[in-house]
Motif scaffolding. Structure first.
Motif, short mmCIF file in Angstrom:
data_model
loop_
_atom_site.label_atom_id
_atom_site.label_comp_id
_atom_site.label_asym_id
_atom_site.label_seq_id
_atom_site.Cartn_x
_atom_site.Cartn_y
_atom_site.Cartn_z
N GLY A 1 15.46 -3.36 2.74
CA GLY A 1 15.10 -3.97 4.01
C GLY A 1 13.75 -4.65 4.02
N THR A 2 12.81 -4.17 3.20
CA THR A 2 11.47 -4.77 3.22
C THR A 2 11.48 -6.20 2.71
N THR A 3 12.15 -6.44 1.60
CA THR A 3 12.17 -7.81 1.06
C THR A 3 12.89 -8.77 2.01
N ALA A 4 13.86 -8.26 2.76
CA ALA A 4 14.53 -9.11 3.75
C ALA A 4 13.55 -9.52 4.86
N LYS A 5 12.69 -8.58 5.27
CA LYS A 5 11.69 -8.88 6.30
C LYS A 5 10.64 -9.88 5.79
N MET B 1 -3.12 -3.77 8.07
CA MET B 1 -3.87 -4.98 8.35
C MET B 1 -3.53 -5.46 9.76
N GLY B 2 -4.51 -6.06 10.43
CA GLY B 2 -4.29 -6.51 11.80
C GLY B 2 -4.11 -8.01 11.87
N PRO B 3 -3.36 -8.50 12.87
CA PRO B 3 -3.10 -9.93 12.98
C PRO B 3 -4.30 -10.69 13.53
N PHE B 4 -4.37 -11.97 13.21
CA PHE B 4 -5.39 -12.84 13.79
C PHE B 4 -4.79 -14.22 14.03
N ASP C 1 9.80 -0.86 -6.89
CA ASP C 1 10.25 0.33 -6.17
C ASP C 1 11.60 0.04 -5.49
N PRO C 2 12.65 0.80 -5.78
CA PRO C 2 13.95 0.56 -5.13
C PRO C 2 13.87 0.60 -3.61
N ASP D 1 4.16 -3.12 3.03
CA ASP D 1 4.33 -1.80 3.63
C ASP D 1 3.10 -0.98 3.27
N ALA D 2 3.13 0.31 3.60
CA ALA D 2 1.95 1.15 3.40
C ALA D 2 1.57 1.31 1.93
N VAL D 3 2.52 1.09 1.05
CA VAL D 3 2.27 1.24 -0.39
C VAL D 3 1.92 -0.10 -1.02
N HIS D 4 2.66 -1.12 -0.66
CA HIS D 4 2.48 -2.44 -1.27
C HIS D 4 1.61 -3.31 -0.36
N THR D 5 0.31 -3.08 -0.42
CA THR D 5 -0.62 -3.79 0.44
C THR D 5 -1.96 -3.95 -0.24
N ILE D 6 -2.56 -5.10 -0.06
CA ILE D 6 -3.89 -5.35 -0.62
C ILE D 6 -4.96 -4.54 0.12
#
Length: 335
Positions: free
Chosen positions: A221-225, A1-4, A215-216, A50-55
């Motif tokens: 690091g992802t949840t921290a971000k 997804m791209g920012p706006f 997903d482990p 991330d690439a897996v967890h995305t709408i």
């Protein structure tokens, strides 16, 4: 997804992420512009972790455009002023989304995406905010400056669960302790303190991280971000104020509504009677779907069930858009 970044009529700005798949060669009768409203301590990236967890994955598969908001006060979105007398966080933010943000989004992206209406997709505190927004629209749909055809809520319920174990002073940070939530008294015009949840405690509560419901790799690091400071006014509202007034907003919602709570949600009661009680509050909704999803935590969208849940809700959004077009044609006397 791209920012706006989108300027608003009052001089503020809203930011977030966009996913606009190519328009289908033969477009359906109605196309939803799905606008997501994230929960507390998250931003628009909740819907694009991330690439897996995305709408964006189901959005591209279904050719449905999505605008993921970063709510006011998060990231680079302009913060709202301190609360006035009689306001709560949900009321203020929901009203602002209705009066400023959705009109700007519709003007900027409605025609561009070929959408026929907006469908709100919301989670947790974002769901309570979206309920306020939807009710305000449905009270005067003919005078609203954007069309709204549906609502999706998750991570919310009719009754809060018992005090989670993670809500104790040992998890305090330098800004505000989680233990302050039940004692803090909001004062009109006052800048409220900010809170930051420790990631490990947050993962345990939001994702049931020790029980294999997500997903482990997401926890490395992802949840921290994804973790961001939030105003203490958010949990104060949802825990202490929202239970006193939410039924009044729920009763004014007339559009179709899809709801789910994870069966393992640590914040809300998830038994059938509470799911049914939540659904019953939306007595005027044209269509109400409600369920507790087995093996899902509070943050369904980030769990193993996330992509399936998002695909179902985007399909529901498509149904809402078509329903809205056909309903309007019927009311106008069309075939």
């Amino acid at each position: 997804m791209g920012p706006f970044t989108l300027p608003l009529a009052d001089g503020n700005r809203i930011t977030g992420l966009l996913c606009f798949p190519p328009k289908p060669t033969q477009p359906p009768k109605g196309i939803p512009l799905v606008v997501t409203v994230h929960g507390g301590t998250y931003t628009a990236s909740y819907y694009d972790a991330d690439a897996v967890h995305t709408i964006s994955n189901p959005a591209k598969a279904l050719s449905i455009p999505v605008v993921a908001l970063t709510r006011p006060g998060y990231g680079d979105s302009t913060a709202l002023p301190p609360l006035r007398e009689g306001e709560t966080w949900n009321k203020q933010t929901g009203t602002y989304i209705h009066e400023q943000i959705l009109p700007a989004i519709w003007k900027a992206y409605g025609a561009r995406t070929g959408a026929s209406s907006i469908v709100l997709h919301s989670h947790s505190i974002g769901a309570s905010i979206a309920i306020v927004t939807t009710a305000l629209h449905n009270r005067s749909p003919d005078t609203a400056s954007y069309p709204l055809s549906g609502l999706v809520t998750s991570g919310i319920g009719a009754k809060l669960a018992d005090e989670p174990a993670e809500h104790d002073a040992s998890h305090a940070d330098k800004n505000a302790s989680l233990s302050q939530i039940d004692t803090y008294e909001p004062r009109p015009g006052e800048d409220a303190p900010m809170m930051t949840w420790p990631v490990e405690a947050k993962d345990a509560m939001m994702l049931c991280s020790q029980t294999g419901l997500c997903d482990p790799e997401l926890l490395k690091g992802t949840t921290a971000k994804l973790n961001h400071p939030s105003s203490i006014l958010e949990p104060v509202d949802i825990r202490r104020q929202w239970p006193k007034y939410w039924h009044g907003y729920a009763a004014d919602i007339t559009v179709p509504h899809m709801y789910a709570v994870g069966s393992e949600d640590a914040l809300w009661m998830t038994e059938k009677k509470w799911v049914d009680a939540y659904a019953a509050a939306f007595s005027r909704s044209a269509r109400m779907e409600a369920a507790a999803l087995p093996f899902a935590p509070h943050c369904i969208e980030l769990s193993h069930l996330g992509q399936s849940w998002l695909a179902r809700t985007l399909g529901f959004a498509g149904e809402c858009a078509v329903w809205d077009v056909l309903r309007k044609e019927k009311e106008a006397g069309g075939e």
